[in-house]
Scaffold this active site. Structure first.
Site, mmCIF file in Angstrom:
data_model
loop_
_atom_site.group_PDB
_atom_site.id
_atom_site.type_symbol
_atom_site.label_atom_id
_atom_site.label_comp_id
_atom_site.label_asym_id
_atom_site.label_seq_id
_atom_site.Cartn_x
_atom_site.Cartn_y
_atom_site.Cartn_z
ATOM 1 N N GLU A 46 0.844 -1.202 0.000
ATOM 2 C CA GLU A 46 0.000 0.000 0.000
ATOM 3 C C GLU A 46 0.876 1.248 0.000
ATOM 4 O OE1 GLU A 46 -3.564 1.894 2.828
ATOM 5 O OE2 GLU A 46 -3.045 -0.243 2.962
ATOM 6 N N ASP A 72 0.151 5.345 0.565
ATOM 7 C CA ASP A 72 -0.934 6.190 1.082
ATOM 8 C C ASP A 72 -0.654 7.681 1.011
ATOM 9 O OD1 ASP A 72 -2.432 4.032 1.900
ATOM 10 O OD2 ASP A 72 -1.769 4.098 3.970
ATOM 11 N N GLU A 100 -3.076 10.509 2.808
ATOM 12 C CA GLU A 100 -4.286 10.755 3.586
ATOM 13 C C GLU A 100 -4.272 12.215 4.038
ATOM 14 O OE1 GLU A 100 -5.995 6.878 5.734
ATOM 15 O OE2 GLU A 100 -4.107 7.544 6.597
#
Length: 287
Positions: free
Chosen positions: A103, A105, A107
């Site tokens: 993953e 990310d 955010e």
């Protein structure tokens, strides 16, 4: 301070032109993505050129790419929730399936009106994360669209904002650190309520009187290897795969990244010795 601002302007102005150029060959949300949840709160508009996610007290919303990718340069322009967005999180990330997933990310942690958004980044390899770095941004991400990019090739992962690199994670398999190289990932995004932790560690709760909250997306572009039926669209012998597959940060880009990290990084797991009393993670020992 004035000299820092002047330096920033000199860095950012040419990069805005670059990000506008990169977005010229944008994809189409109707073809490239599917809405995965939200019961009508996510909308694809303007003949596939705009996508919006909404969050209210009942539910958030999200979407994912129709394609899976194994390496790529992914660009997306976002305009974040404006006003009092405390408690909300807008997540934009690449993720594989399974219990030992990979993953990458972005955010965006909401704020009280007048306070800066926090850009939270993380990388999971084979299900292991705990590689958080957080930044403030040098602009208001709610006033206009800005380009958030992920470069992912066999040598490195680079997070960029409007063409300015903010973080690099190098392949350190030679030091025993698993790298993201064998699991295809889809692009995901969601807007959701996380007021148990997102703003000041959960001290500030979501103000639902300001709902619905909306985040907007446009100008998606992917120069990437599409993974389908166990094979890649990129040939190991092709010369048309693109420079991104072997791209690295030149000296100018490295200096820009150092500038951002010096002035806007607010958390770096590689500097958190209290969190890792047995020693910092292996990848932290090399630049």
């Amino acid at each position: 301070m004035a000299s820092s601002v002047a330096s920033l302007v000199l860095l950012i102005i040419p990069l805005l032109a670059i990000s506008s150029f990169m977005a010229a060959s944008a994809g189409n949300f109707n073809q490239d993505f599917k809405i995965t949840w939200g019961d009508g709160r996510a909308k694809i508009l303007n003949d596939g050129q705009l996508l919006t996610l909404a969050l209210d007290k009942a539910s958030g919303s999200g979407f994912e790419s129709t394609n899976e990718y194994l390496f790529g340069k992914i660009d997306m322009q976002l305009k974040l929730v404006a006003g009092n967005s405390a408690g909300t999180v807008t997540a934009y990330y690449l993720k594989s399936e399974g219990s030992t997933w990979d993953e990458i990310d972005f955010e965006f942690l909401g704020n009280l009106s007048g306070d800066p958004y926090i850009l939270h980044t993380n990388i999971f390899s084979q299900g292991k994360g705990n590689r958080e770095q957080q930044f403030y941004l040098w602009f208001d991400p709610t006033a206009d669209f800005h380009t958030y990019s992920i470069l992912w090739n066999p040598q490195r992962i680079v997070f960029s904002v409007d063409g300015t690199p903010i973080r690099e994670f190098k392949n350190q398999e030679s030091n025993g650190v698993p790298f993201l190289k064998s699991q295809a990932m889809r692009i995901h995004s969601s807007l959701w309520n996380a007021d148990d932790w997102a703003t000041r560690g959960g001290l500030v709760k979501t103000d639902w009187s300001a709902a619905p909250f909306t985040a907007s997306y446009r100008n998606f572009n992917a120069e990437a290897c599409i993974w389908s039926s166990g094979s890649s669209s990129c040939s190991s012998t092709s010369t048309t795969n693109g420079d991104w597959l072997s791209q690295e940060l030149d000296n100018t880009s490295q200096e820009r990244m150092k500038w951002v990290q010096k002035n806007y990084m607010i958390y770096n797991y590689c500097a958190d010795v209290k969190r890792f009393p047995q020693g910092l993670p292996v990848e932290c020992s090399t630049s």
